[in-house]
Design an enzyme around this catalytic site. Sequence first.
Site, PDB file in Angstrom:
ATOM      1  N   SER A 113       0.847  -1.198   0.000  1.00 11.76           N
ATOM      2  CA  SER A 113       0.000   0.000   0.000  1.00 11.76           C
ATOM      3  C   SER A 113       0.878   1.242   0.000  1.00 11.76           C
ATOM      4  O   SER A 113       2.008   1.213   0.503  1.00 11.76           O
ATOM      5  CB  SER A 113      -0.842  -0.025   1.274  1.00 11.76           C
ATOM      6  OG  SER A 113      -1.344   1.257   1.557  1.00 11.76           O
ATOM      7  N   SER A 114       0.330   2.340  -0.524  1.00 17.98           N
ATOM      8  CA  SER A 114       1.107   3.588  -0.568  1.00 17.98           C
ATOM      9  C   SER A 114       1.374   4.162   0.821  1.00 17.98           C
ATOM     10  O   SER A 114       2.192   5.079   0.954  1.00 17.98           O
ATOM     11  CB  SER A 114       0.389   4.624  -1.433  1.00 17.98           C
ATOM     12  OG  SER A 114      -0.902   4.875  -0.933  1.00 17.98           O
ATOM     13  N   LYS A 146       3.112  -3.959   6.103  1.00 17.07           N
ATOM     14  CA  LYS A 146       3.346  -3.990   4.652  1.00 17.07           C
ATOM     15  C   LYS A 146       4.833  -3.816   4.320  1.00 17.07           C
ATOM     16  O   LYS A 146       5.336  -4.414   3.364  1.00 17.07           O
ATOM     17  CB  LYS A 146       2.490  -2.927   3.957  1.00 17.07           C
ATOM     18  CG  LYS A 146       0.995  -3.234   3.997  1.00 17.07           C
ATOM     19  CD  LYS A 146       0.677  -4.534   3.255  1.00 17.07           C
ATOM     20  CE  LYS A 146      -0.790  -4.827   3.144  1.00 17.07           C
ATOM     21  NZ  LYS A 146      -1.053  -6.111   2.466  1.00 17.07           N
ATOM     22  N   HIS A 185     -12.928   2.859   3.169  1.00 22.03           N
ATOM     23  CA  HIS A 185     -12.113   3.950   2.647  1.00 22.03           C
ATOM     24  C   HIS A 185     -13.042   5.079   2.178  1.00 22.03           C
ATOM     25  O   HIS A 185     -14.259   4.915   2.128  1.00 22.03           O
ATOM     26  CB  HIS A 185     -11.254   3.454   1.483  1.00 22.03           C
ATOM     27  CG  HIS A 185     -10.173   2.520   1.907  1.00 22.03           C
ATOM     28  ND1 HIS A 185     -10.293   1.159   1.794  1.00 22.03           N
ATOM     29  CD2 HIS A 185      -8.962   2.743   2.464  1.00 22.03           C
ATOM     30  CE1 HIS A 185      -9.200   0.588   2.269  1.00 22.03           C
ATOM     31  NE2 HIS A 185      -8.377   1.525   2.676  1.00 22.03           N
TER      32      HIS A 185
END
Length: 323
Positions: A113-114, A146, A185
């Site tokens: 994920s960013s 992550k 989200h």
Amino acid sequence: MPEVIYSLAGKKVYVAGHRGMVGSAIVRRLATEGCEILTASRSEVDLTRQAEVEAWMAKNRPDAVFLAAAKVGGILANDTYPADFLYDNLILEANIIHAARTVGVEKLMFLGSSCIYPKLADQPIVEEALLTGPLEPTNEWYAIAKIAGIKLCQAYRKQYGSDFISAMPTNLYGPGDNFDLKSSHVMPALIRKAHEAKVGHLPEITIWGTGTPRREFLHVDDCADACVHLMKTYSGDTHVNVGSGEDVTILELTELVSKVVGFQGKIVHDLSKPDGTPRKLMSAKKLRSLEWAPKIKLEEGIASAYRAFLDGEYLERSQGDAA
Ligand code: GFB
């Protein structure tokens, strides 16, 4: 198209997390690759249990693995359940990556994920910005898990020569999303809020925070296409950003979603809710150099996500589930 270095044709390909938004999109995308797709329900294998993962992998022996299983959620879920987001993600990725090496999986892709990048990284964020500064506190637990996944792939590559790669998608949306307002989200939340306000003839919708944070969005079908492309054409130590290369403010996004949904009322702010990181636009340079670009424009993507919402093609979860 760059040279295919790993063809999926004729391979047994395991998609971990196939019921989630990303995993189900990868399964859809793999339909044209001529491979055998393996999936496993939670009752067949609990990915947080090492012995179960090892037994399933030894029995099914996939050639390739897409690791899209994860505990996921929006800003509030991340901030409220730090132990779940850290523990569940660490344990399931460690179990799958370790078992993949043990049974001789030829190629594995880990999806991150960013939010792995420092809160105040220079924009657009290049892959090399990893671990150069402090993380955004609302999602540092998920980010650490992550980052550990990327490091596991690098470590198994270094120690065992395993061809394990990592892709870091930006904020994703599309069919199969979680529309639960507490754990979702922002995109599905806005679609649901605008829709309910429209049909209920409400004068306004409430968004969290100031509306000034900027976010980059990618339709999940574009993400799945990029993942399959990377699986076939990329091998390397460095993770690869998967994004659209463009971002918008949350207020701009709210206006766009309202337009698509047909809601014409006011937008008000709940300032008790967090903004999170001010901006996380990822550099798309590496992915572009590998000759991949997205096809689905934001407005068109929102329209398709709204149609999926109306068709009831969404999963509602209490705290987020498999990615
Ligand atoms: O999508 P989101 O929950 O996650 O929120 P992050 C993005 C922005 O939208 C934040 C605002 O500034 C929110 O305050 N926002 C406005 C809303 N209204 C709403 C609403 O009704 N619901 C939600 N959820 N947000 C997540 C991370 O960060 O992004 C994860 O927590 C992961 O770890 C994921 O990386 C991709 O973009 O802030």
